[in-house]
Design an enzyme around this catalytic site. Sequence first.
Site, PDB file in Angstrom:
ATOM      1  N   TYR A 173       0.863  -1.191   0.000  1.00 35.52           N
ATOM      2  CA  TYR A 173       0.000   0.000   0.000  1.00 35.52           C
ATOM      3  C   TYR A 173       0.889   1.228   0.000  1.00 35.52           C
ATOM      4  O   TYR A 173       1.836   1.312   0.786  1.00 35.52           O
ATOM      5  CB  TYR A 173      -0.881  -0.001   1.250  1.00 35.52           C
ATOM      6  CG  TYR A 173      -1.768   1.223   1.408  1.00 35.52           C
ATOM      7  CD1 TYR A 173      -1.517   2.152   2.415  1.00 35.52           C
ATOM      8  CD2 TYR A 173      -2.846   1.449   0.561  1.00 35.52           C
ATOM      9  CE1 TYR A 173      -2.328   3.259   2.571  1.00 35.52           C
ATOM     10  CE2 TYR A 173      -3.654   2.566   0.714  1.00 35.52           C
ATOM     11  CZ  TYR A 173      -3.399   3.478   1.721  1.00 35.52           C
ATOM     12  OH  TYR A 173      -4.186   4.591   1.869  1.00 35.52           O
ATOM     13  N   ASP A 208       9.427   2.639  -0.748  1.00 35.22           N
ATOM     14  CA  ASP A 208       8.417   3.354   0.032  1.00 35.22           C
ATOM     15  C   ASP A 208       8.678   3.028   1.509  1.00 35.22           C
ATOM     16  O   ASP A 208       8.264   1.981   2.004  1.00 35.22           O
ATOM     17  CB  ASP A 208       7.021   2.926  -0.405  1.00 35.22           C
ATOM     18  CG  ASP A 208       5.951   3.632   0.428  1.00 35.22           C
ATOM     19  OD1 ASP A 208       4.751   3.422   0.133  1.00 35.22           O
ATOM     20  OD2 ASP A 208       6.300   4.351   1.378  1.00 35.22           O
ATOM     21  N   LYS A 211       4.981   9.415   8.465  1.00 35.27           N
ATOM     22  CA  LYS A 211       4.781   8.870   9.810  1.00 35.27           C
ATOM     23  C   LYS A 211       5.790   9.397  10.832  1.00 35.27           C
ATOM     24  O   LYS A 211       5.668  10.527  11.294  1.00 35.27           O
ATOM     25  CB  LYS A 211       4.769   7.335   9.730  1.00 35.27           C
ATOM     26  CG  LYS A 211       3.553   6.790   8.923  1.00 35.27           C
ATOM     27  CD  LYS A 211       3.536   5.303   8.892  1.00 35.27           C
ATOM     28  CE  LYS A 211       2.506   4.784   7.924  1.00 35.27           C
ATOM     29  NZ  LYS A 211       1.129   4.791   8.452  1.00 35.27           N
TER      30      LYS A 211
HETATM   31  P1  KE4 Z   1      -0.522   8.474   4.339  1.00 35.86           P
HETATM   32  O1  KE4 Z   1      -1.045   9.155   3.094  1.00 35.86           O
HETATM   33  O2  KE4 Z   1      -1.605   7.680   5.062  1.00 35.86           O
HETATM   34  O3  KE4 Z   1       0.233   9.441   5.278  1.00 35.86           O
HETATM   35  O4  KE4 Z   1       0.586   7.418   3.891  1.00 35.86           O
HETATM   36  C1  KE4 Z   1       0.244   6.432   2.948  1.00 35.86           C
HETATM   37  C2  KE4 Z   1       1.213   5.265   3.065  1.00 35.86           C
HETATM   38  C3  KE4 Z   1       2.208   5.135   2.139  1.00 35.86           C
HETATM   39  N1  KE4 Z   1       3.108   4.126   2.204  1.00 35.86           N
HETATM   40  C4  KE4 Z   1       3.055   3.217   3.207  1.00 35.86           C
HETATM   41  C5  KE4 Z   1       4.066   2.113   3.250  1.00 35.86           C
HETATM   42  C6  KE4 Z   1       2.059   3.310   4.200  1.00 35.86           C
HETATM   43  O5  KE4 Z   1       2.018   2.387   5.197  1.00 35.86           O
HETATM   44  C7  KE4 Z   1       1.111   4.347   4.136  1.00 35.86           C
HETATM   45  C8  KE4 Z   1      -0.018   4.485   5.149  1.00 35.86           C
HETATM   46  N2  KE4 Z   1      -0.140   3.418   6.086  1.00 35.86           N
HETATM   47  C9  KE4 Z   1      -1.461   3.192   6.631  1.00 35.86           C
HETATM   48  C10 KE4 Z   1      -1.371   2.077   7.674  1.00 35.86           C
HETATM   49  N3  KE4 Z   1      -1.057   0.832   7.132  1.00 35.86           N
HETATM   50  C11 KE4 Z   1      -2.037   4.438   7.220  1.00 35.86           C
HETATM   51  C12 KE4 Z   1      -3.255   4.242   8.065  1.00 35.86           C
HETATM   52  C13 KE4 Z   1      -4.458   4.857   7.436  1.00 35.86           C
HETATM   53  O6  KE4 Z   1      -4.633   4.700   6.191  1.00 35.86           O
HETATM   54  O7  KE4 Z   1      -5.261   5.460   8.194  1.00 35.86           O
END
Ligand code: KE4
Length: 436
Positions: free
Chosen positions: A149, A244, A272
Amino acid sequence: MLRDTSCRTQSERLFHEASRLIPGGVNSPARAFGAVGGIPPFIKRGQGTRLHDVDGNEFIDYIGSWGPHLFGHRHPAVLEAIQRALETGTSFGAPTEAEAELAALVRELVPSIEMVRMVNSGTEATMSAIRVARGFTQRNGIIKFAGNYHGHVDSLLVAAGSGALTLGCPSSPGVPAGATADTLVLPYNNVEKLQQAFAANADQLAAVILEPVVGNMGCVVPAPEFLSELRRLCDQHGTVLIFDEVMTGFRVARGGAQEIFGVTPDMTTLGKILGAGMPVGAYGGRADIMLNVSPAGKVYQAGTLSGNPVAMAAGKAMLQLIRDQNPYPRLEQLGKQLEAGFLAAAQQHGIAVQTNRIGSMLTVFMTADPVFDLDTATASCTDTFSRWFHGMLNRGIYLPCSQFEAMFISAVHTDADIAETLAAASAAFADISAAG
Ligand code: KE4
């Protein structure tokens, strides 16, 4: 004592009110308990390793805001930095010293990042990195991996992990076929498929993007040869390799997964922990690639609040903590302790589990077989996971609300926290075993 988190709570009232105003009552699907059922506790405050909900329940937190809180909630150094920044303003839409100071810290901790651009989320970071890789190579093709993701970017929201996988829509409606026409999805950890894809598409491939350690199908660690072969193929074909590290950056090691596995990407995305709980994402890498980014180059990317001074202050405090305190030996010790305890508890009560872990990032999969890609991850029993999740929640342990997420331990989790967690795990497994 079992905590009452059933329907007669303040959280229930707030959830129903929120659901009238916000789709699903949440501002991000991952929080909605869609996969595990029940009402998510509405959080009133966090402190250290503890969360307190609006009904007076207290939890040991293993989500940490989905990764950012490497040193727990409200670390004094982070709070003080934010408060100090607030004394001079919140946002100017003009350059500030703090942005270059954070950029320098990023480069110090992740040397492959020669230049970096701050954005406001991981999604913005990956979306921008893909655009820059396409502009730099003048190609369109992208390889991603099933179960990875990278945020809700149209071109990457296909066979995606995290909430998309949890809620059964890994390829979302509303994403036009054109947006993913240039996206090739491969199975993670499959070198043969990777070699075949390059053989068939090499001169069209702008970039490969992956989670170098996956968190979003649950924790999955790369096979030894997977990353090195990926690096070799990208070098051979002039394809940009994007790690990523939004989740793994500063989480699994000071320099992220690339430090652990000794494979250097051309670009890295971050988020994060970088923002210490404030909205920060970043993308960066080789200077010859990054100098294509506007206004230095022609690939356009912008953001009103990018490099926000309050968020920069939080990020600086976080990276200084990491640099000065080196939390990784403690994180490894806590992770090892927790993993061994989960395995022992499951075994004691005859529940078949697999644990995948790297440092303070781990997942307990409800399956008897090793998990190394999306197919083996989704072979897990999500019903058993949901029962374990609620058994833990009712005993004051707050785990990620999906089988397909990773849990995070902070550097301030105590041995007593771990002992309490393992006692709850054993009791929750016992309940599952007794229920048959
Ligand atoms: P954000 O747009 O949510 O800040 O980041 C996206 C993203 C990109 N790459 C990786 C490897 C990520 O894990 C994420 C976001 N992770 C999720 C949890 N698995 C965020 C939680 C959520 O969507 O509320």
